[in-house]
Every structure is written in structure tokens, then in C-alpha cells.
Enzyme design. Structure first.
Site, PDB file in Angstrom:
ATOM      1  N   GLU A  40     -29.691 -65.433  22.215  1.00  0.00           N
ATOM      2  CA  GLU A  40     -28.741 -66.448  22.652  1.00  0.00           C
ATOM      3  C   GLU A  40     -27.539 -65.689  23.224  1.00  0.00           C
ATOM      4  O   GLU A  40     -27.020 -64.778  22.565  1.00  0.00           O
ATOM      5  CB  GLU A  40     -28.303 -67.305  21.457  1.00  0.00           C
ATOM      6  CG  GLU A  40     -27.397 -68.428  21.902  1.00  0.00           C
ATOM      7  CD  GLU A  40     -26.942 -69.352  20.773  1.00  0.00           C
ATOM      8  OE1 GLU A  40     -27.370 -69.169  19.623  1.00  0.00           O
ATOM      9  OE2 GLU A  40     -26.136 -70.254  21.084  1.00  0.00           O
ATOM     10  N   LYS A  66     -23.764 -61.834  14.412  1.00  0.00           N
ATOM     11  CA  LYS A  66     -22.854 -61.903  15.548  1.00  0.00           C
ATOM     12  C   LYS A  66     -21.535 -62.570  15.167  1.00  0.00           C
ATOM     13  O   LYS A  66     -20.487 -62.208  15.669  1.00  0.00           O
ATOM     14  CB  LYS A  66     -23.532 -62.664  16.699  1.00  0.00           C
ATOM     15  CG  LYS A  66     -24.447 -61.780  17.514  1.00  0.00           C
ATOM     16  CD  LYS A  66     -25.008 -62.521  18.710  1.00  0.00           C
ATOM     17  CE  LYS A  66     -26.307 -63.189  18.331  1.00  0.00           C
ATOM     18  NZ  LYS A  66     -26.977 -63.862  19.437  1.00  0.00           N
ATOM     19  N   ARG A 106     -36.376 -58.878   9.245  1.00  0.00           N
ATOM     20  CA  ARG A 106     -35.253 -58.461  10.074  1.00  0.00           C
ATOM     21  C   ARG A 106     -34.718 -57.125   9.565  1.00  0.00           C
ATOM     22  O   ARG A 106     -34.946 -56.750   8.418  1.00  0.00           O
ATOM     23  CB  ARG A 106     -34.159 -59.516  10.101  1.00  0.00           C
ATOM     24  CG  ARG A 106     -33.504 -59.793   8.773  1.00  0.00           C
ATOM     25  CD  ARG A 106     -32.629 -61.037   8.804  1.00  0.00           C
ATOM     26  NE  ARG A 106     -31.461 -60.888   9.654  1.00  0.00           N
ATOM     27  CZ  ARG A 106     -31.248 -61.599  10.766  1.00  0.00           C
ATOM     28  NH1 ARG A 106     -32.092 -62.514  11.152  1.00  0.00           N
ATOM     29  NH2 ARG A 106     -30.167 -61.404  11.490  1.00  0.00           N
TER      30      ARG A 106
END
Ligand code: ATP
Ligand code: MG
Length: 559
Positions: free
Chosen positions: A35, A270, A260
């Protein structure tokens, strides 16, 4: 850690290999779907290396797709930075795609779902929707608008699209099952009203699709065969499947989840990274202490070291934390093989060689890299006035101190032996200069009598030296596992006050005058350094990438 040439296939590679063999797919297509709401970090690098790596390994394709369905935090400059980072890592996408290009198609599928009686417009407030969703142990409650007829729903959805409702007035929801054991299946929201301009579609839309509704369709449109994501989305897979199964799609992606990357002593979200930038705790997204690709790059990491790191950590199905020291170990190994050795005195102490001829000047032959003789040699100027490291002298040395002390003899790297004869102090008693004597017979580091000298110091000729700024970086946080912050404490509490030390008096040998931003060196006995992007020929700035001492082996042996 040795890298075997023929590593066993990881579980995703195994799946792909089987799919190709059985003919379920002819060619694999993967994608990396960020994104554009921030800069990429080392966790994203793992996903990039995995997705692009699979395409390379199995002769397939990998797309870069911007998952840009939320106009609130997405920006053009993030998109550009992401493209640059992927390229810098050494990958090239087959296609550049944008979820926002599919808005019309998403809407058509939403209409199809409404027509099939599988979606409805709900007028409950976001808060009511949350409260009626139930819990893990209790079922949710049906919305009072759930059984409205199809025609009415179609009309309301059109009105939503036309902007006839305000934000928050209504949403489109999937009609699945409010008592489903998987909460994601309890009539999730598909569309919400957001009267905001999108960085690509402008004001064309005022309803925007939710991630869970759009994500599987994006893959279906692009013909993604293996849709790889992190473990937290495993619980969403049944929902993606439901959306895919209930409309006509051009292809059917399959999703596989992997763990992850979590790295010790840092944060990877983020949102938190944006906080560090916003609060001025770091100088920007590319601050060399940041775990971002741009931060690591400015710190001196190479694309190949990051790819190697991602290969080393592997792909697993359970979450774990990787030691930061492994990342350091990877770049250290690479630079040990490749970096030119140079001499820089970080904390200079002046040395005068009293018996060296006054105006004499000579050039000392210096090996650029003992690990790689093909890198050749260079000439380093030597003179009567030198700098050595302050730390390399002790007036009252402890036992087994092999560096310089009154009356002691040391070797100056590739040059001569010197013996300290006198210590000069200022009026406050600080040592400001050493008077030494050199042995002209010892040039190159040996004497005819073969006498042993144990200490070898780096040095810089004072009249030839270049003043440089040095930035010594260390870990940003003091807590190994940042997900274990104590209650009531937030991440600023765990900031390492010594994560940056700036030295402005350091002196480098003249060859570094030519150094360009991004060049990498080993500073003898200190570590690996790179020229900072803010460096200019007048003010050279070097960032410490990593210190020389390898702490990874120690950690590994303990484990
Ligand atoms: P963040 O939590 O940092 O905001 P995100 O998942 O929201 O990350 P996206 O832009 O959606 O960021 O991520 C793009 C891709 O990168 C996703 O497929 C995601 O699974 C993957 N990814 C993100 N963080 C990691 C990580 N720490 N390790 C591995 N893959 C990751
Ligand atoms: Mg995300």
C-alpha cells in the site's frame, strides 16, 4: 553460516513445484502488493525477495501492484519511493498494476453480489456494526437492514456511489453469517463512503472498497497463481474465497501464508516508523538507523547483502524473531570481501617523530584489500607529524597492553616502528602530543634484527590528512523484542540515547578526498563505513555501517 548451493525447497517452493509438475498451472504469477502509505522496510524486503525470487526460480512473472484502495493515507511520492526500492533491490516487475484501476470492476462485482442476495446496504453506524459483531465466544446480531429486498439494495448502492449519502451514513456489507465461528465472515463491510480525493482517481469515487473485499479480486484480475501473504491473513482466507466463489472471475488465485519478519531491537510497522519521523526522533525515512530499505541503503547496506539476509532467514510457517546481528553479519561478510581498506583516525592524537627529517615526505605502499589481491595497492603519504587514535595510547598501561605507552614500541601499519619518548600536556594536564622516535630500518613492518612488536596501529599523516565528519550509528531501541514493551510504556521510552554519535575532528588519509556518496570502505581496526548522501567534497561525511567485531557467531553458539 554457509549457504548451500542446492538448498532444500521451502514449503512454498514445494507447492509451486508440485503445481507445475501436475499441470495445475502452466506458468506462475506472483505479486508484491504494497500500500503506498509509507516507505518499505526490511520486512517488505523479505516479501519482495520471496515473490520476485519465486518468479525467477520457476521462470514465471512477478507484478508490482499498488494496493491503493484507501485515499486517506496514500500518496504519490510513497509510490515512487517503493518503485525505486524494488529496483534497487535488484528486481524488475513484469507488470506495474494499481488496485485503483479496478474500481469499476470491483463495483460491478458488488452489484452482482447484491443481485444474488449476497450483499446489502446497512444504515447502522460503524459503532453499532462493531458492537453487534459478537465475540469469539458469542455470535453477532443481524442488522435490522439485513433482509431488505434486492431492488432496494441496488438503488441504495447506486445512491451511495452518486454521493447522495454522507460519510458514515451507510455501508455495503456482505450477507454471510452473523454467527459464523470466524468473525471475518460475520457480514464484513465491502464499501464505505469516503468523500476524499484519491491520488490516482481524483474525485471519481466517493465509495471505496475495503481491503478484504478487494484483495482477492485484484489477484484474480491479474491472474495471480500463488497469492503469498503473511500469517495474520490466514483467518481472512475463507472470506477471500467466499468473495471469489460468488461472482464470475477470470482466474482463481490461491493464497499461501508465511511468517512475517520480526527483527530484534527495532519496529517494523509503517505506523510506528511514521511516528519516529513525525516526532523528529529520526531525521527522516532514510535515517541510517531506520529499518527501511532507504535507511539501510544510506547506512551502507548493499542490495546483495539484503537479498542474502532474506535467503538466510528462510520462509517458515511460524512467527519468530531474527537477531539484528544476523543482518550485520551479512553485510560484514560481504564488505570484508569487497571493501577497500583505508586509515581514518576517529579521535586524533598528534605524534611527532623527532628523528624523522623535517621536510621529508615519503609514500608507503599499502594493500587495498588483503582478502582480494586483485584490488592492488596504493601509496599513502607518511611524514614527521602523524595522528594516531587517542585510545591507542596509555600513560599508565595495564599489563598486556600492546599499544603505545611511554617507552613502548609499536608498529605503524605498513610503515615504521615507533617508540614513545615523551608525553606533552597542556596546562590542565590533558595529553596533547606525543614525541616519538622511529627506527628507519623498520620500514614495511620488519627489522633486520627480527625483533617482535605486537601492536600495529593505524595512522594518518597530519599535513596530508583530510578532516571528515563521522557518524557512528547503533541500535535505535534498547529492548530486544519491541512487542514486549511494559504496560504503560511506549516506544520512545526504549530509545537508545547512544544510537547516534557524531565525531567532527576525525582525520582521513587523502585517498578519501575522492570518495563519492555510496562508496564503501573498511576503516582499519574500526569497521565498515559508507559516504553519506549529504556528503560534499568540502565536508566529507561517513556513516558507520557496522563495527568490525562480529557478534553473530557468539549469539549463535549460545543458542
Ligand atoms: P506494515 O504493517 O509495516 O504497515 P503492511 O503489511 O501494512 O505493513 P503493505 O504495504 O500492505 O504493508 O505490505 C505489502 C506486503 O509486504 C504484504 O504482502 C505484506 O504481507 C508484506 N509484509 C509487510 N510486512 C512484512 C514483514 N514484516 N515480513 C514479511 N512481509 C511483510
Ligand atoms: Mg497492509
Amino acid at each position: 553460516m554457509e549457504l548451500e548451493n542446492e538448498k532444500q525447497l521451502n514449503f512454498i517452493e514445494q507447492i509451486i513445484s508440485d503445481d507445475l509438475e501436475s499441470g495445475r498451472v502452466q506458468e506462475i504469477i506472483t505479486r508484491f502488493p504494497p500500500e503506498p502509505n509509507g516507505y518499505l522496510h526490511i520486512g517488505h524486503a523479505k516479501s519482495i525477495c520471496l515473490n520476485f525470487g519465486l518468479a525467477e526460480k520457476f521462470n514465471g512473472k512477478c507484478n508490482l501492484r499498488f494496493d491503493d484502495t484507501n485515499p486517506e493515507k496514500e500518496e504519490e511520492h510513497y509510490m515512487e519511493a517503493i518503485k525505486e526500492d524494488v529496483r534497487w533491490l535488484g528486481f524488475q516487475w513484469a507488470k506495474l498494476c494499481y488496485a485503483s484501476d479496478y474500481f469499476e470492476q470491483f463495483y460491478r462485482w458488488a452489484v452482482d453480489l447484491v443481485k444474488a442476495g449476497l450483499a446489502y446496504v446497512d444504515h447502522q453506524s460503524p459503532e453499532e456494526i462493531r458492537q453487534t459483531r459478537g465475540t469469539l465466544t458469542e455470535p453477532g446480531e443481524n442488522s435490522p437492514y439485513r433482509n431488505r429486498d434486492i431492488e432496494k439494495n441496488l438503488e441504495l448502492l447506486q445512491k451511495m456511489r452518486k454521493g447522495e449519502f454522507d460519510e458514515g451514513e451507510c455501508v455495503l456489507r456482505a450477507k454471510i453469517d452473523m454467527s459464523h465461528p470466524n468473525i471475518n465472515m460475520r457480514d464484513p463491510v465491502m464499501y464505505r463512503i469516503l468523500k476524499k480525493a484519491h491520488y490516482r482517481t481524483g474525485n471519481l469515487w466517493c465509495i471505496y472498497p475495503m481491503y478484504d473485499f478487494a484483495h482477492g479480486y485484484e489477484d484474480a484480475i491479474e491472474g495471480i497463481t500463488h497469492s503469498i501473504c503473511t500469517l495474520e491473513f490466514a483467518d481472512h482466507r475463507p472470506l477471500y474465497d467466499w468473495f471469489l466463489e460468488n461472482v464470475d472471475i477470470p482466474s482463481r488465485p490461491r493464497q499461501y501464508e508465511f511468517a512475517r519478519l520480526n527483527l530484534s531491537y527495532t519496529v517494523m510497522s509503517k505506523r510506528l516508523l511514521l511516528g519516529l519521523v513525525g516526532e523528529g526522533i529520526v531525521s527522516g525515512w532514510d535515517d541510517p538507523r531506520m529499518p527501511t530499505i532507504q535507511g539501510l541503503r544510506r547506512r551502507g547496506y548493499t542490495p546483495s547483502s539484503i537479498r542474502k539476509f532474506c535467503q538466510e532467514i528462510g520462509v517458515a510457517k511460524s512467527n519468530s524473531m531474527v537477531d539484528y546481528e544476523l543482518l550485520e553479519h551479512t553485510i560484514r561478510e560481504e564488505l570484508n570481501a569487497k571493501a577497500q581498506r583505508v586509515m581514518v583516525v576517529l579521535h586524533p592524537l598528534k605524534v611527532i617523530i623527532e628523528n624523522y627529517p623535517d621536510d621529508a615526505e615519503e609514500l608507503i605502499k599499502y594493500q587495498n584489500n588483503p582478502e582480494d589481491p586483485s584490488m592492488g595497492t596504493r601509496m599513502v603519504p607518511f611524514s614527521k607529524e602523524l595522528y594516531i587514535e587517542r585510545d591507542d595510547f596509555r600513560e599508565d598501561p595495564p599489563k598486556k597492553y600492546f599499544r603505545l605507552a611511554p617507552g613502548k614500541e609499536v608498529r605503524l601499519k605498513h610503515a615504521y616502528y615507533i617508540t614513545c619518548r615523551e608525553v606533552i600536556k597542556d596546562e590542565w594536564g590533558n595529553i596533547v602530543e606525543l614525541r616519538c622516535e622511529y627506527d628507519p630500518e623498520s620500514k614495511g613492518g620488519e627489522t633486520p634484527d627480527g625483533r617482535k612488536v605486537r601492536g600495529t596501529l593505524h595512522w594518518v599523516s597530519a599535513p596530508h590528512g583530510v578532516k571528515v565528519e563521522i557518524r557512528l550509528y547503533d541500535k535505535l531501541f534498547t529492548l530486544k523484542n519491541m512487542s514486549e514493551m511494559e504496560e504503560g510504556k511506549n516506544y520512545p521510552h526504549y530509545l537508545n540515547p547512544h544510537s547516534l554519535e557524531v565525531l567532527s575532528e576525525s582525520v582521513a588519509e587523502p585517498v578519501l578526498k575522492e570518495a563519492q556518496p555510496g562508496d564503501r570502505f573498511q576503516f582499519l581496526r574500526q569497521g565498515y563505513f559508507t559516504v553519506d548522501s549529504d556528503s560534499t567534497p568540502d565536508t566529507l561525511i561517513f556513516n558507520r555501517t557496522v563495527a568490525l567485531k562480529d557478534t553473530w557467531a557468539k549469539i549463535q553458539n549460545k543458542g
